[in-house]
Scaffold this motif. Structure first.
Motif, mmCIF file in Angstrom:
data_model
loop_
_atom_site.group_PDB
_atom_site.id
_atom_site.type_symbol
_atom_site.label_atom_id
_atom_site.label_comp_id
_atom_site.label_asym_id
_atom_site.label_seq_id
_atom_site.Cartn_x
_atom_site.Cartn_y
_atom_site.Cartn_z
ATOM 1 N N LYS A 1 -9.393 60.075 67.924
ATOM 2 C CA LYS A 1 -10.471 61.161 67.139
ATOM 3 C C LYS A 1 -11.830 60.639 66.498
ATOM 4 O O LYS A 1 -12.815 61.257 65.943
ATOM 5 C CB LYS A 1 -9.419 61.455 65.357
ATOM 6 C CG LYS A 1 -8.713 61.791 66.260
ATOM 7 C CD LYS A 1 -7.484 61.572 64.398
ATOM 8 C CE LYS A 1 -5.987 62.406 64.768
ATOM 9 N NZ LYS A 1 -5.294 62.583 63.652
ATOM 10 N N ASP A 2 -12.344 59.016 66.691
ATOM 11 C CA ASP A 2 -13.060 58.090 66.481
ATOM 12 C C ASP A 2 -14.365 58.637 67.036
ATOM 13 O O ASP A 2 -15.736 59.505 66.547
ATOM 14 C CB ASP A 2 -13.304 56.836 66.201
ATOM 15 C CG ASP A 2 -12.482 56.381 65.657
ATOM 16 O OD1 ASP A 2 -12.070 57.053 63.843
ATOM 17 O OD2 ASP A 2 -11.741 55.151 66.005
ATOM 18 N N SER B 1 -22.451 54.327 63.571
ATOM 19 C CA SER B 1 -22.456 53.081 63.366
ATOM 20 C C SER B 1 -20.872 52.701 62.898
ATOM 21 O O SER B 1 -20.231 51.799 63.492
ATOM 22 C CB SER B 1 -22.513 52.860 61.843
ATOM 23 O OG SER B 1 -22.057 53.813 61.006
ATOM 24 N N HIS B 2 -19.703 54.104 63.165
ATOM 25 C CA HIS B 2 -18.382 53.969 63.300
ATOM 26 C C HIS B 2 -18.297 53.131 64.218
ATOM 27 O O HIS B 2 -16.180 53.248 64.891
ATOM 28 C CB HIS B 2 -17.995 54.822 62.573
ATOM 29 C CG HIS B 2 -18.167 55.608 61.291
ATOM 30 N ND1 HIS B 2 -19.026 56.847 61.095
ATOM 31 C CD2 HIS B 2 -17.456 54.729 59.924
ATOM 32 C CE1 HIS B 2 -19.175 56.513 59.764
ATOM 33 N NE2 HIS B 2 -18.643 55.870 58.975
ATOM 34 N N LEU B 3 -18.646 53.074 65.871
ATOM 35 C CA LEU B 3 -18.169 53.714 66.947
ATOM 36 C C LEU B 3 -19.212 51.982 67.206
ATOM 37 O O LEU B 3 -19.059 51.747 68.508
ATOM 38 C CB LEU B 3 -18.576 54.258 67.641
ATOM 39 C CG LEU B 3 -17.898 56.043 67.626
ATOM 40 C CD1 LEU B 3 -18.728 56.186 68.971
ATOM 41 C CD2 LEU B 3 -16.118 55.734 67.708
ATOM 42 N N ALA C 1 -3.119 53.159 67.000
ATOM 43 C CA ALA C 1 -2.716 52.308 67.991
ATOM 44 C C ALA C 1 -2.186 53.146 69.618
ATOM 45 O O ALA C 1 -2.777 52.841 70.558
ATOM 46 C CB ALA C 1 -1.912 51.334 67.483
ATOM 47 N N PHE C 2 -1.291 53.889 69.303
ATOM 48 C CA PHE C 2 -0.627 54.610 70.310
ATOM 49 C C PHE C 2 -2.130 55.851 70.952
ATOM 50 O O PHE C 2 -1.482 55.790 72.447
ATOM 51 C CB PHE C 2 -0.051 55.468 70.044
ATOM 52 C CG PHE C 2 1.898 55.068 70.343
ATOM 53 C CD1 PHE C 2 1.997 54.153 70.907
ATOM 54 C CD2 PHE C 2 2.404 55.096 68.906
ATOM 55 C CE1 PHE C 2 3.649 53.860 71.153
ATOM 56 C CE2 PHE C 2 4.140 54.242 68.823
ATOM 57 C CZ PHE C 2 4.558 54.290 70.203
ATOM 58 N N ALA C 3 -2.954 56.216 70.131
ATOM 59 C CA ALA C 3 -3.992 56.858 71.315
ATOM 60 C C ALA C 3 -4.529 56.179 71.656
ATOM 61 O O ALA C 3 -5.099 56.361 73.347
ATOM 62 C CB ALA C 3 -4.742 58.127 69.463
ATOM 63 N N TYR D 1 -10.869 59.216 77.091
ATOM 64 C CA TYR D 1 -11.057 58.429 75.476
ATOM 65 C C TYR D 1 -11.263 58.790 74.472
ATOM 66 O O TYR D 1 -11.506 58.885 73.177
ATOM 67 C CB TYR D 1 -11.506 57.311 75.781
ATOM 68 C CG TYR D 1 -11.536 55.736 76.203
ATOM 69 C CD1 TYR D 1 -10.623 55.234 75.080
ATOM 70 C CD2 TYR D 1 -11.318 55.507 77.779
ATOM 71 C CE1 TYR D 1 -10.006 53.717 76.044
ATOM 72 C CE2 TYR D 1 -10.753 53.469 78.246
ATOM 73 C CZ TYR D 1 -9.834 53.192 77.075
ATOM 74 O OH TYR D 1 -9.251 52.450 77.354
ATOM 75 N N SER D 2 -12.551 60.302 75.669
ATOM 76 C CA SER D 2 -12.883 61.292 74.262
ATOM 77 C C SER D 2 -11.961 62.812 73.700
ATOM 78 O O SER D 2 -11.580 62.775 72.997
ATOM 79 C CB SER D 2 -14.191 61.967 74.982
ATOM 80 O OG SER D 2 -13.918 62.828 75.388
#
Length: 324
Positions: free
Chosen positions: A296-297, A54-56, A238-240, A291-292
């Motif tokens: 961190k998410d 759900s966080h994604l 934001a940079f990530a 992306y992975s």
């Protein structure tokens, strides 16, 4: 050029492959198969994580899930046929199969052009307008972006494929490539295709300029905003996400720029085949990994999924042992 011309051309083509006469085709098969497996698994895992965690459930990850769908379909269009040809003496592809490959590749490439551009706009709204972000990037807007990307890409496929396949191919039908890429197919035509190639060039440049303009304008506003953020954690996050997007854009657009924009004098058949591997094989594998690994998410969601699978397995093993 109509249906009659297409029907007259309806005989098989032959694909010469990435390497025309490979010394160790089994080794190349193993490398390609490994890359294919990693790409498919990485994209499927990415889609599962975004769906289950759900966080994604945010606009950025919704758009990223669509990118994974495009990459998965893209790699299935070209790579299985390439692997089959590596271990087969008959490397033929039917006329309609070739037309389908061209159409789907153009659709997915065009769709990915637009989607990557719109993903930059999403980052602009998230970084520069965080308060209004949920309103500006609601579900309806996200769906509109995705549908627009698919429609924009499919227009390219629907317009260019019929014209490409309508030219008479009355000489050699050996395509010096590992799939039916449009420039490689046009080289076999026995009529002058220079006017059509000029129009195709203009079409491709236009399709590149639209998303590149969106990306350029978006990051012109994003980078100063990130630089002046008070929160160090906010800056890093934001940079990530932005740097991951920039890396994906650089790889994909770099290969597309070489294929569709650089003049013929810069091209050779061997170079074209190598560059094609970037957006047909390597990019679908690298996108979810980039992306992975830098997010961190996504990493947290993956750890949660692995813990859930491990605990579920332990529970089943414990339940079986109690029965006996």
């Amino acid at each position: 050029m109509g249906m009659e011309a297409i029907l007259q051309n309806s005989t098989d083509f032959s694909l010469l492959g990435l390497i025309t006469h490979p010394t160790f085709p089994e080794l190349i098969f193993a490398v390609v198969f490994s890359t294919f497996l990693v790409a498919v698994m990485a994209n499927v895992v990415m889609m599962l994580l975004i769906h289950m965690d759900s966080h994604l459930h945010t606009p950025m990850y919704f758009l990223l899930s669509q990118l994974s769908i495009m990459d998965t379909v893209y790699i299935y269009i070209t790579v299985p046929k390439m692997m089959q040809d590596l271990l087969s003496k008959e490397k033929t592809i039917s006329f309609l199969g070739c037309a389908l490959q061209i159409s789907l590749c153009l659709t997915l490439m065009g769709g990915e052009f637009f989607l990557l551009g719109l993903m930059a706009y999403d980052r602009y709204e998230a970084v520069c307008n965080p308060v209004h972000y949920p309103l500006l990037m609601n579900r309806r807007i996200c769906l509109f972006m995705v549908v627009s990307s698919w429609i924009g890409g499919s227009l390219d496929g629907f317009m260019l494929t019929p014209f490409t396949m309508s030219f008479p191919y009355c000489g050699s039908r050996k395509i010096n490539h590992f799939f039916c890429e449009m420039p490689a197919v046009l080289k076999l035509s026995c009529v002058d295709t220079s006017l059509y190639e000029t129009l195709m060039y203009a079409c491709c440049v236009t399709m590149l300029l639209i998303p590149i303009s969106i990306i350029s304008v978006s990051y012109t506003h994003i980078l100063p905003t990130v630089h002046w953020m008070n929160s160090t954690e906010g800056q890093h996050k934001a940079f990530a996400t932005c740097s991951s997007h920039i890396m994906v854009v650089s790889i994909f657009y770099g290969a597309a720029f070489y294929t569709n924009v650089l003049p013929h004098s810069y091209h050779t058949q061997e170079k074209d085949k190598v560059v094609s591997t970037f957006y047909t094989i390597l990019t679908p594998m690298l996108n979810p990994l980039i992306y992975s690994l830098r997010n961190k998410d996504v990493a947290t969601a993956l750890r949660k999924l692995l813990r859930r699978c491990t605990s579920s397995k332990r529970f089943r093993v414990g339940d079986v042992s109690r029965k006996y």
